[in-house]
Write a protein that holds these residues in place. Structure first.
Motif, mmCIF file in Angstrom:
data_model
loop_
_atom_site.group_PDB
_atom_site.id
_atom_site.type_symbol
_atom_site.label_atom_id
_atom_site.label_comp_id
_atom_site.label_asym_id
_atom_site.label_seq_id
_atom_site.Cartn_x
_atom_site.Cartn_y
_atom_site.Cartn_z
ATOM 1 N N ALA A 32 0.835 -1.199 0.000
ATOM 2 C CA ALA A 32 0.000 0.000 0.000
ATOM 3 C C ALA A 32 0.873 1.253 0.000
ATOM 4 O O ALA A 32 1.923 1.265 0.642
ATOM 5 N N PRO A 33 0.504 2.273 -0.759
ATOM 6 C CA PRO A 33 -0.780 2.479 -1.453
ATOM 7 C C PRO A 33 -0.878 1.846 -2.824
ATOM 8 O O PRO A 33 -1.774 2.188 -3.602
ATOM 9 N N GLY A 34 -0.015 0.921 -3.200
ATOM 10 C CA GLY A 34 -0.163 0.210 -4.469
ATOM 11 C C GLY A 34 0.801 0.693 -5.525
ATOM 12 O O GLY A 34 1.786 1.370 -5.247
ATOM 13 N N GLY A 35 0.500 0.338 -6.765
ATOM 14 C CA GLY A 35 1.371 0.655 -7.886
ATOM 15 C C GLY A 35 2.116 -0.580 -8.341
ATOM 16 O O GLY A 35 1.878 -1.693 -7.870
ATOM 17 N N GLY A 36 3.030 -0.391 -9.276
ATOM 18 C CA GLY A 36 3.811 -1.510 -9.778
ATOM 19 C C GLY A 36 4.072 -1.373 -11.260
ATOM 20 O O GLY A 36 3.994 -0.292 -11.839
ATOM 21 N N LEU A 37 4.370 -2.498 -11.890
ATOM 22 C CA LEU A 37 4.707 -2.543 -13.308
ATOM 23 C C LEU A 37 4.043 -3.760 -13.923
ATOM 24 O O LEU A 37 4.033 -4.830 -13.332
ATOM 25 N N ALA A 38 3.476 -3.577 -15.122
ATOM 26 C CA ALA A 38 2.896 -4.687 -15.879
ATOM 27 C C ALA A 38 3.755 -4.967 -17.088
ATOM 28 O O ALA A 38 4.287 -4.050 -17.725
ATOM 29 N N LEU A 39 3.888 -6.244 -17.423
ATOM 30 C CA LEU A 39 4.611 -6.699 -18.603
ATOM 31 C C LEU A 39 3.607 -7.399 -19.503
ATOM 32 O O LEU A 39 3.038 -8.425 -19.130
ATOM 33 N N LEU A 40 3.342 -6.816 -20.677
ATOM 34 C CA LEU A 40 2.354 -7.353 -21.613
ATOM 35 C C LEU A 40 3.075 -8.181 -22.673
ATOM 36 O O LEU A 40 4.120 -7.774 -23.183
ATOM 37 N N LEU A 41 2.508 -9.335 -23.015
ATOM 38 C CA LEU A 41 3.138 -10.272 -23.928
ATOM 39 C C LEU A 41 2.313 -10.418 -25.200
ATOM 40 O O LEU A 41 1.098 -10.214 -25.192
ATOM 41 N N ASP A 42 2.988 -10.807 -26.270
ATOM 42 C CA ASP A 42 2.325 -11.006 -27.558
ATOM 43 C C ASP A 42 1.915 -12.456 -27.753
ATOM 44 O O ASP A 42 1.441 -12.832 -28.818
ATOM 45 N N GLY A 43 2.094 -13.276 -26.739
ATOM 46 C CA GLY A 43 1.730 -14.684 -26.803
ATOM 47 C C GLY A 43 2.163 -15.385 -25.534
ATOM 48 O O GLY A 43 2.901 -14.823 -24.713
ATOM 49 N N GLY A 50 6.844 -18.482 -20.703
ATOM 50 C CA GLY A 50 7.181 -18.846 -19.337
ATOM 51 C C GLY A 50 7.693 -17.625 -18.596
ATOM 52 O O GLY A 50 8.538 -16.896 -19.116
ATOM 53 N N ALA A 51 7.173 -17.363 -17.404
ATOM 54 C CA ALA A 51 7.516 -16.145 -16.674
ATOM 55 C C ALA A 51 7.750 -16.452 -15.206
ATOM 56 O O ALA A 51 7.312 -17.483 -14.683
ATOM 57 N N ASP A 52 8.465 -15.551 -14.551
ATOM 58 C CA ASP A 52 8.647 -15.632 -13.111
ATOM 59 C C ASP A 52 8.845 -14.219 -12.586
ATOM 60 O O ASP A 52 8.930 -13.252 -13.352
ATOM 61 N N ALA A 53 8.866 -14.079 -11.278
ATOM 62 C CA ALA A 53 8.995 -12.757 -10.662
ATOM 63 C C ALA A 53 9.572 -12.904 -9.271
ATOM 64 O O ALA A 53 9.561 -13.986 -8.674
ATOM 65 N N GLY A 54 10.091 -11.802 -8.761
ATOM 66 C CA GLY A 54 10.612 -11.722 -7.405
ATOM 67 C C GLY A 54 10.274 -10.365 -6.828
ATOM 68 O O GLY A 54 9.595 -9.548 -7.468
ATOM 69 N N PRO A 55 10.745 -10.061 -5.624
ATOM 70 C CA PRO A 55 10.444 -8.755 -5.035
ATOM 71 C C PRO A 55 11.001 -7.584 -5.835
ATOM 72 O O PRO A 55 10.476 -6.473 -5.738
ATOM 73 N N ASP A 56 12.049 -7.810 -6.657
ATOM 74 C CA ASP A 56 12.703 -6.700 -7.338
ATOM 75 C C ASP A 56 12.737 -6.828 -8.852
ATOM 76 O O ASP A 56 13.424 -6.069 -9.521
ATOM 77 N N TYR A 57 11.987 -7.773 -9.449
ATOM 78 C CA TYR A 57 12.037 -7.912 -10.910
ATOM 79 C C TYR A 57 10.816 -8.674 -11.413
ATOM 80 O O TYR A 57 10.141 -9.404 -10.675
ATOM 81 N N LEU A 58 10.532 -8.498 -12.716
ATOM 82 C CA LEU A 58 9.632 -9.349 -13.487
ATOM 83 C C LEU A 58 10.455 -9.966 -14.606
ATOM 84 O O LEU A 58 11.239 -9.269 -15.261
ATOM 85 N N GLY A 59 10.304 -11.259 -14.854
ATOM 86 C CA GLY A 59 11.114 -11.923 -15.864
ATOM 87 C C GLY A 59 10.273 -12.784 -16.792
ATOM 88 O O GLY A 59 9.230 -13.318 -16.386
ATOM 89 N N VAL A 60 10.736 -12.894 -18.041
ATOM 90 C CA VAL A 60 10.060 -13.749 -19.006
ATOM 91 C C VAL A 60 11.119 -14.362 -19.917
ATOM 92 O O VAL A 60 12.081 -13.694 -20.313
#
Length: 245
Positions: free
Chosen positions: A93-104, A107-117
């Motif tokens: 809180a109060p929220g927020g973040g980052l989105a990763l949009l894919l074209d198909g 396989g993906a994973d994530a952690g407290p400090d990253y988004l991965g694909v």
């Protein structure tokens, strides 16, 4: 605006185009690569400005949220999960973040400090040439001020993968004055009815909230109703007619 980066990954040539378009909340990344690696993986990892406590992604028939830090043996053993079209970090809180949009699906994973694909692989079994050759992939980054639900990430993912097409179908005069659909509702198809003068529209609500489209300008359903309710995840085809003044 466009920035082009060129480089090498082993013996594979890469080109990355970073695009920022007017009136778009996305930063699009277009990767072109001549993939020649063996027993290696090409991954995209996006560092996060705000640490994530959870991360969410779409799945068949819904959305799954997972903790950013694995807590059970099963979660720790899961290196990646299959994602259809998007994943997003969920900050405290109060929220927020980052989105990763894919074209198909990827396989993906994530952690407290990253988004991965994972983008490409160089397997040695059962088909060493499975990913070899030219590839062109698209992903997009979307900053979130209020979280994936309020910022409409499922809707943005559909617009990214299926931007739509408008051709010479002769509907311009028929749909003049049609009220705009509310934020969160995706119109998938618009066509004239073959039986009468009605307009047939396919609507999708990919979000997690019930949405309502209030008609005005003389438009209504054949029954006279001027309000269309869409449940979360509902795909619905509606027929609209112009009421005589």
């Amino acid at each position: 605006a466009r920035v082009t980066l060129r480089g090498q990954f082993g013996v594979s040539a890469l080109r990355l185009d970073v695009l920022l378009c007017a009136d778009s909340p996305l930063v699009e990344l277009r990767l072109s690569v001549q993939w020649r690696q063996s027993h290696e993986v090409l991954r995209l990892e996006c560092p996060l400005l705000s640490p994530a406590v959870r991360w969410a992604s779409d799945t068949s028939g819904g959305v799954i949220e997972r903790p950013a830090v694995p807590r059970t043996p099963m979660e720790r053993a899961r290196w990646e999960v299959p994602v259809i079209s998007w994943l997003a970090s969920v900050s405290a809180a109060p929220g927020g973040g980052l989105a990763l949009l894919l074209d198909g699906p990827q396989g993906a994973d994530a952690g407290p400090d990253y988004l991965g694909v994972s983008l490409l692989r160089g397997p040695t079994w059962p088909d060493p040439s499975a990913d070899a050759g030219w590839h062109r992939q698209r992903v997009a980054l979307m900053p979130l001020a209020e979280g994936w639900m309020r910022n409409g990430v499922p809707q943005a993912a559909i617009r990214f993968r299926e931007p739509g097409w408008h051709g010479p179908v002769g509907l311009q005069a028929l749909w003049q004055g049609l009220p705009a659909v509310p934020d969160g509702v995706i119109p998938l198809a618009i066509k004239p009815s073959t039986a009468d003068s009605a307009l047939v529209i396919q609507l999708l609500n990919p979000g997690a909230q019930r949405l309502c489209w209030h008609l005005d300008g003389g438009w209504a359903m054949p029954t006279g109703e001027t309000s269309i309710q869409l449940r979360p995840g509902e795909l619905r085809e509606v027929r609209l007619v112009r009421q005589s003044s």
